[in-house]
Design a protein around this motif. Structure first.
Motif, PDB file in Angstrom:
ATOM      1  N   LEU A 208       0.792  -1.234  -0.123  1.00 40.31           N
ATOM      2  CA  LEU A 208      -0.094  -0.153   0.051  1.00 40.31           C
ATOM      3  C   LEU A 208       0.816   1.065   0.192  1.00 40.31           C
ATOM      4  O   LEU A 208       0.614   2.046  -0.793  1.00 40.31           O
ATOM      5  CB  LEU A 208      -1.168   0.077   1.018  1.00 40.31           C
ATOM      6  N   PRO A 209       1.883   1.491   0.695  1.00 41.66           N
ATOM      7  CA  PRO A 209       3.014   2.526   0.586  1.00 41.66           C
ATOM      8  C   PRO A 209       3.362   2.689  -0.595  1.00 41.66           C
ATOM      9  O   PRO A 209       3.693   3.583  -1.066  1.00 41.66           O
ATOM     10  CB  PRO A 209       3.908   2.182   1.697  1.00 41.66           C
ATOM     11  N   ALA A 210       3.702   1.558  -1.208  1.00 47.51           N
ATOM     12  CA  ALA A 210       4.353   1.742  -2.618  1.00 47.51           C
ATOM     13  C   ALA A 210       3.432   2.073  -3.641  1.00 47.51           C
ATOM     14  O   ALA A 210       3.783   3.035  -4.633  1.00 47.51           O
ATOM     15  CB  ALA A 210       4.868   0.326  -3.133  1.00 47.51           C
ATOM     16  N   LEU A 211       2.085   2.088  -3.602  1.00 43.06           N
ATOM     17  CA  LEU A 211       0.880   2.400  -4.393  1.00 43.06           C
ATOM     18  C   LEU A 211       1.143   3.989  -4.170  1.00 43.06           C
ATOM     19  O   LEU A 211       1.047   4.812  -5.376  1.00 43.06           O
ATOM     20  CB  LEU A 211      -0.362   1.849  -4.105  1.00 43.06           C
ATOM     21  N   THR A 212       0.916   4.435  -3.042  1.00 45.88           N
ATOM     22  CA  THR A 212       0.986   5.927  -2.765  1.00 45.88           C
ATOM     23  C   THR A 212       2.244   6.385  -3.415  1.00 45.88           C
ATOM     24  O   THR A 212       2.362   7.491  -3.873  1.00 45.88           O
ATOM     25  CB  THR A 212       0.812   6.126  -1.169  1.00 45.88           C
ATOM     26  N   LEU A 213       3.565   5.888  -3.173  1.00 44.65           N
ATOM     27  CA  LEU A 213       4.825   6.488  -3.681  1.00 44.65           C
ATOM     28  C   LEU A 213       4.713   6.434  -5.079  1.00 44.65           C
ATOM     29  O   LEU A 213       5.372   7.375  -5.627  1.00 44.65           O
ATOM     30  CB  LEU A 213       5.909   5.437  -3.165  1.00 44.65           C
TER      31      LEU A 213
END
Length: 257
Positions: A208-213
């Motif tokens: 999920l953090p990678a999607l935001t990044l």
């Protein structure tokens, strides 16, 4: 105690170097697995090969840091069977920090270093337009991911006070969660996706953090800022882990040793 363990492991530099190099093997094998998968498909769960490698690297770094500090909690079933835990209870120190500092396997730093190298290389090729918020998100992701896995180690150890010899059962959630965190959550069936998002929150470790990044759309039903919620997931799982640990210690009956 931690300092003594560090000195004991580094005094023989040749042996320590070999163990450090050997620990990189887990990272290399996982990377090869990702390559084999993407050699057959152009994308997986909406992620390209490079994006998936970023998820893999972030999850790998988080797990290796947690394993370095909290991995020794896997030895708790042996302490319970032999009555060794009684010695920890007699000391005027909290039991959990004593168990954590009882052994620090520095060879696991090899996996951390390998994960960092992979993450740096792949982020350089993803074309991310870096902002201060993105840098904060990367650091926060690694720290919160390590905190989530550390809480899982603690929760798994707490369950041993009732199971005594159930390490295989609890390890399936800890190490299974690690494996799940290295792939896009959308590739799993709905029950598995719910398990590794809301019960064992490993989706917050990297995916999920990678999607935001990467400015990619989140799974259906999630807000665009879901990648920033890793601290909330870490706090929630730690609250459960500490509650279980405290209950386990109260449930424990000494071996009379």
């Amino acid at each position: 105690m931690a300092r003594l363990h560090v000195r004991a492991q580094t005094v023989y530099r040749g042996s320590f170097g070999i163990e450090l190099f050997a620990s990189v093997g887990a990272t290399v094998s996982g990377l090869c697995e990702m390559y084999v998968v993407f050699a057959n498909v152009p994308a997986l769960g909406g992620l390209t090969f490079r994006a998936a490698i970023l998820v893999f690297a972030l999850g790998h770094i988080s797990m290796s840091l947690a394993d370095l500090v909290f991995g020794h909690l896997d030895a708790l079933p042996g302490y319970l069977r032999t009555g060794t835990l009684d010695a920890f209870l007699l000391r005027p120190l909290p039991v959990l920090p004593q168990l954590i500092s009882a052994e620090l396997s520095l060879r696991r730093l090899g996996r951390t270093a390998a994960g960092i190298v992979i993450a740096v290389v792949v982020m350089a090729h993803l074309g991310i337009r870096w902002t201060a918020a993105d840098m904060v998100l990367v650091v926060l992701t690694v720290l919160c991911g390590a905190a989530i896995f550390s809480a899982l180690f603690t929760a798994a150890a707490a369950v041993q006070f009732w199971l005594i010899d159930g390490a295989d059962i609890t390890s399936s959630f800890v190490y299974g969660g690690q494996y799940a965190s290295q792939f896009p959550a959308t590739i799993y069936p709905d029950p598995v996706r719910v398990l590794f998002t809301f019960i064992v929150p490993t989706a917050f470790v990297a995916y999920l953090p990678a999607l935001t990044l990467l400015r990619l759309p989140p799974p259906a039903g999630f807000p665009t800022w879901i990648g920033w919620c890793a601290p909330l997931a870490a706090a929630a799982i730690w609250a459960v882990a500490l509650l279980g640990w405290r209950s386990g210690l109260r449930h424990y009956t000494g071996a009379g040793s």
